[in-house]
Motif scaffolding. Structure first.
Motif, PDB file in Angstrom:
ATOM      1  N   VAL A   5       3.816  -6.409   2.133  1.00  0.00           N
ATOM      2  CA  VAL A   5       3.037  -5.786   3.188  1.00  0.00           C
ATOM      3  C   VAL A   5       2.295  -4.615   2.575  1.00  0.00           C
ATOM      4  O   VAL A   5       2.848  -3.892   1.739  1.00  0.00           O
ATOM      5  N   TYR A   6       1.034  -4.412   2.981  1.00  0.00           N
ATOM      6  CA  TYR A   6       0.213  -3.349   2.430  1.00  0.00           C
ATOM      7  C   TYR A   6      -0.302  -2.445   3.545  1.00  0.00           C
ATOM      8  O   TYR A   6      -0.567  -2.904   4.660  1.00  0.00           O
ATOM      9  N   CYS A   7      -0.479  -1.157   3.225  1.00  0.00           N
ATOM     10  CA  CYS A   7      -1.113  -0.241   4.170  1.00  0.00           C
ATOM     11  C   CYS A   7      -2.602  -0.604   4.247  1.00  0.00           C
ATOM     12  O   CYS A   7      -3.093  -1.404   3.445  1.00  0.00           O
ATOM     13  N   SER A   8      -3.305  -0.014   5.178  1.00  0.00           N
ATOM     14  CA  SER A   8      -4.728  -0.338   5.365  1.00  0.00           C
ATOM     15  C   SER A   8      -5.543  -0.094   4.108  1.00  0.00           C
ATOM     16  O   SER A   8      -6.377  -0.924   3.716  1.00  0.00           O
ATOM     17  N   ASP A   9      -5.315   1.034   3.449  1.00  0.00           N
ATOM     18  CA  ASP A   9      -6.089   1.375   2.252  1.00  0.00           C
ATOM     19  C   ASP A   9      -5.848   0.364   1.129  1.00  0.00           C
ATOM     20  O   ASP A   9      -6.789  -0.135   0.521  1.00  0.00           O
ATOM     21  N   CYS A  10      -4.589   0.061   0.855  1.00  0.00           N
ATOM     22  CA  CYS A  10      -4.270  -0.890  -0.221  1.00  0.00           C
ATOM     23  C   CYS A  10      -4.743  -2.299   0.132  1.00  0.00           C
ATOM     24  O   CYS A  10      -5.230  -3.037  -0.733  1.00  0.00           O
ATOM     25  N   PHE A  11      -4.637  -2.660   1.390  1.00  0.00           N
ATOM     26  CA  PHE A  11      -5.097  -3.976   1.824  1.00  0.00           C
ATOM     27  C   PHE A  11      -6.594  -4.126   1.600  1.00  0.00           C
ATOM     28  O   PHE A  11      -7.057  -5.129   1.067  1.00  0.00           O
ATOM     29  N   GLN A  12      -7.358  -3.101   1.993  1.00  0.00           N
ATOM     30  CA  GLN A  12      -8.812  -3.141   1.791  1.00  0.00           C
ATOM     31  C   GLN A  12      -9.144  -3.191   0.303  1.00  0.00           C
ATOM     32  O   GLN A  12     -10.064  -3.897  -0.110  1.00  0.00           O
ATOM     33  N   GLY A  13      -8.415  -2.450  -0.500  1.00  0.00           N
ATOM     34  CA  GLY A  13      -8.632  -2.459  -1.939  1.00  0.00           C
ATOM     35  C   GLY A  13      -8.380  -3.814  -2.542  1.00  0.00           C
ATOM     36  O   GLY A  13      -9.076  -4.234  -3.472  1.00  0.00           O
ATOM     37  N   ARG A  14      -7.407  -4.528  -2.051  1.00  0.00           N
ATOM     38  CA  ARG A  14      -7.072  -5.862  -2.576  1.00  0.00           C
ATOM     39  C   ARG A  14      -8.114  -6.890  -2.142  1.00  0.00           C
ATOM     40  O   ARG A  14      -8.347  -7.870  -2.841  1.00  0.00           O
ATOM     41  N   VAL A  18       7.045  -0.492   4.649  1.00  0.00           N
ATOM     42  CA  VAL A  18       6.653   0.274   3.472  1.00  0.00           C
ATOM     43  C   VAL A  18       5.640  -0.553   2.690  1.00  0.00           C
ATOM     44  O   VAL A  18       5.864  -1.738   2.406  1.00  0.00           O
ATOM     45  N   CYS A  19       4.520   0.075   2.316  1.00  0.00           N
ATOM     46  CA  CYS A  19       3.473  -0.598   1.548  1.00  0.00           C
ATOM     47  C   CYS A  19       4.026  -1.010   0.187  1.00  0.00           C
ATOM     48  O   CYS A  19       4.668  -0.209  -0.502  1.00  0.00           O
ATOM     49  N   ALA A  20       3.758  -2.250  -0.203  1.00  0.00           N
ATOM     50  CA  ALA A  20       4.249  -2.780  -1.474  1.00  0.00           C
ATOM     51  C   ALA A  20       3.551  -2.154  -2.672  1.00  0.00           C
ATOM     52  O   ALA A  20       4.084  -2.181  -3.780  1.00  0.00           O
ATOM     53  N   ASP A  21       2.355  -1.552  -2.474  1.00  0.00           N
ATOM     54  CA  ASP A  21       1.627  -0.931  -3.587  1.00  0.00           C
ATOM     55  C   ASP A  21       1.917   0.560  -3.722  1.00  0.00           C
ATOM     56  O   ASP A  21       2.341   1.024  -4.767  1.00  0.00           O
ATOM     57  N   CYS A  22       1.680   1.318  -2.657  1.00  0.00           N
ATOM     58  CA  CYS A  22       1.740   2.781  -2.782  1.00  0.00           C
ATOM     59  C   CYS A  22       2.990   3.404  -2.170  1.00  0.00           C
ATOM     60  O   CYS A  22       3.254   4.580  -2.387  1.00  0.00           O
ATOM     61  N   GLY A  23       3.737   2.657  -1.379  1.00  0.00           N
ATOM     62  CA  GLY A  23       4.966   3.178  -0.800  1.00  0.00           C
ATOM     63  C   GLY A  23       4.797   3.940   0.500  1.00  0.00           C
ATOM     64  O   GLY A  23       5.773   4.418   1.067  1.00  0.00           O
ATOM     65  N   LYS A  24       3.544   4.072   0.991  1.00  0.00           N
ATOM     66  CA  LYS A  24       3.326   4.745   2.265  1.00  0.00           C
ATOM     67  C   LYS A  24       3.840   3.866   3.402  1.00  0.00           C
ATOM     68  O   LYS A  24       3.977   2.652   3.253  1.00  0.00           O
ATOM     69  N   THR A  25       4.091   4.502   4.543  1.00  0.00           N
ATOM     70  CA  THR A  25       4.495   3.744   5.725  1.00  0.00           C
ATOM     71  C   THR A  25       3.258   3.143   6.370  1.00  0.00           C
ATOM     72  O   THR A  25       2.263   3.838   6.597  1.00  0.00           O
ATOM     73  N   ALA A  26       3.313   1.855   6.636  1.00  0.00           N
ATOM     74  CA  ALA A  26       2.204   1.152   7.271  1.00  0.00           C
ATOM     75  C   ALA A  26       2.621   0.733   8.680  1.00  0.00           C
ATOM     76  O   ALA A  26       3.777   0.373   8.911  1.00  0.00           O
ATOM     77  N   GLN A  27       1.692   0.801   9.625  1.00  0.00           N
ATOM     78  CA  GLN A  27       1.941   0.333  10.986  1.00  0.00           C
ATOM     79  C   GLN A  27       1.306  -1.043  11.127  1.00  0.00           C
ATOM     80  O   GLN A  27       0.134  -1.235  10.806  1.00  0.00           O
TER      81      GLN A  27
END
Length: 126
Positions: A115-124, A95-104
């Motif tokens: 752990v961050y999803c792709s979108d949140c990771f890129q944003g950071r 689970v993404c630590a920022d938005c709560g979406k499931t990340a692979q």
């Protein structure tokens, strides 16, 4: 010392020039065989090999030449040949630590770090 020479491409059959400069480069790198494919067919094969690799993994030496000894002389010399033949990569969900979406993820998270999803990771990163 070297003279340009024509070689017929193994894939398309068209003749291409193996220039004296390329021959000198091959000799300096210890390549014993000339390329068997024209530059166009080599780039197509390289793109096909790289299309199966992980995103963001260019998979080639900066010179574009490989040391594999298969004779085609360009690209793909990434050292990941064994990994590519193992089959699909195992992915883990978190689970993404920022938005709560499931990340692979390509690794199993330990829970010690967020752990961050792709979108949140890129944003950071930006």
């Amino acid at each position: 010392m070297y003279t340009d020479r024509g070689i017929n491409c193994l894939d398309c059959g068209q003749e291409f020039t193996f220039t004296s400069g390329e021959q000198e480069f091959y000799a300096q790198r210890g390549f014993t065989e000339p390329p068997k494919r024209c530059p166009s067919c080599r780039s197509i094969r390289k793109a096909q090999r790289n299309s199966g690799s992980a995103q963001g993994d260019s998979g080639s030496y900066s010179s574009g030449y490989e040391r594999s000894g298969n004779g085609d002389g360009y690209g793909g010399g990434n050292g990941y040949g064994a990994a590519a033949s193992r089959g699909p990569r195992q992915l883990f969900e978190a689970v993404c630590a920022d938005c709560g979406k499931t990340a692979q993820l390509p690794f199993q998270p330990t829970g010690s770090r967020p752990v961050y999803c792709s979108d949140c990771f890129q944003g950071r990163r930006a």
